[in-house]
Design an enzyme around this catalytic site. Structure first.
Site, mmCIF file in Angstrom:
data_model
loop_
_atom_site.group_PDB
_atom_site.id
_atom_site.type_symbol
_atom_site.label_atom_id
_atom_site.label_comp_id
_atom_site.label_asym_id
_atom_site.label_seq_id
_atom_site.Cartn_x
_atom_site.Cartn_y
_atom_site.Cartn_z
ATOM 1 N N ASP A 1 -0.375 4.651 1.217
ATOM 2 C CA ASP A 1 -1.040 6.110 2.166
ATOM 3 C C ASP A 1 -0.538 5.532 3.412
ATOM 4 O O ASP A 1 -0.985 4.678 3.607
ATOM 5 C CB ASP A 1 -1.528 6.653 1.528
ATOM 6 C CG ASP A 1 -1.727 7.791 -0.570
ATOM 7 O OD1 ASP A 1 -0.671 7.802 -0.662
ATOM 8 O OD2 ASP A 1 -3.061 7.020 -0.318
ATOM 9 N N ASP B 1 0.884 -1.403 0.139
ATOM 10 C CA ASP B 1 0.143 0.207 -0.012
ATOM 11 C C ASP B 1 0.684 1.336 -0.118
ATOM 12 O O ASP B 1 2.114 1.241 0.574
ATOM 13 C CB ASP B 1 -0.857 0.116 1.411
ATOM 14 C CG ASP B 1 -1.430 1.340 1.381
ATOM 15 O OD1 ASP B 1 -2.170 1.462 0.628
ATOM 16 O OD2 ASP B 1 -1.793 1.509 3.112
ATOM 17 N N ASP C 1 -1.287 -0.755 5.673
ATOM 18 C CA ASP C 1 -1.750 0.183 7.407
ATOM 19 C C ASP C 1 -3.187 0.153 7.709
ATOM 20 O O ASP C 1 -3.382 0.412 8.776
ATOM 21 C CB ASP C 1 -0.966 1.926 6.937
ATOM 22 C CG ASP C 1 -2.172 2.386 6.417
ATOM 23 O OD1 ASP C 1 -2.788 3.788 7.085
ATOM 24 O OD2 ASP C 1 -1.831 2.047 5.516
#
Length: 221
Positions: free
Chosen positions: A9, A7, A183
């Site tokens: 961001d 991922d 995250d």
């Protein structure tokens, strides 16, 4: 060969690049500071809470710049990379990507953020393979404010990844191993799909899930 997915961001970057580009657009004077920031922050809060209307967000986020001349957009993108993205690249995140590349893994970034914002960032990080939310464009190539096909968001990340693999004659079983670093609670569907899910800088929901299921938890900041 192993497949390693990241991922973007909150994982490889400590900030949300879409939100940051919105702030940059405000700084350029292309959007009303108070109104745009208020709505941009509200959309980001919806994303964090797992309730983002991604179609509405794309229409909102692209409105200040999508009718700008291509030359203005190219200059703005270059400045955004130099002034915003480069300073927030953390050696641990860049180093992890490079480690997997040195080991011969096929590395790809899989992100819900649109391709206009993220393709230059992937290039800056030395990652050739990008699966992002594709912006629809007219016959001249101008962004029109809607999404082309399935957004790479939540369960859509699985669909987009599977389509990307099919185009190349692969599936997850084609790889000796598969890993995904993220995250966000929004990425639980894809994290559950790979052999080795890794919670990187996880939000509270993902951290709790990772602890419950014995997933590795790392800090890339």
């Amino acid at each position: 060969m192993n497949l390693t997915l990241f991922d973007l961001d909150g994982t490889l970057l400590p900030r949300d690049s879409d939100h940051a580009f919105g702030e940059f657009v405000v700084a350029l004077g292309w959007a009303d500071r108070d109104d745009f920031r208020r709505r941009n922050d509200a959309f980001y809060d919806d994303y964090v809470a797992g309730r983002l209307d991604i179609d509405a967000y794309v229409d909102f986020a692209t409105a200040p710049w999508r009718n700008r001349p291509a030359e203005d957009l190219a200059r703005a993108t270059a400045r955004f990379l130099d002034e915003v993205v480069r300073p927030m690249l953390h050696p641990s995140a860049v180093g992890l990507v490079q480690q997997h590349q040195r080991e011969g893994d096929l590395v790809a970034i899989v992100t819900a953020t649109n391709d206009f914002v993220t393709r230059p960032i992937a290039g800056l990080m030395g990652v050739d393979q990008l699966i992002a939310t594709d912006l629809a464009r007219d016959e001249t190539g101008r962004v029109i404010g809607t999404i082309q096909g399935m957004p790479a968001f939540r369960e859509g990340k699985i669909t987009r990844l599977e389509n990307w693999m099919v185009e190349r004659g692969w599936n997850l079983e084609s790889f000796a191993d598969s890993t995904f670093y993220s995250d966000s609670l929004n990425d639980l569907p894809l994290l559950r799909k790979v052999r080795h899910p890794v919670a990187a800088n996880p939000d509270a929901t993902l951290r709790a899930h990772a602890e419950q299921h014995g997933w590795p938890i790392i800090n890339l900041r």
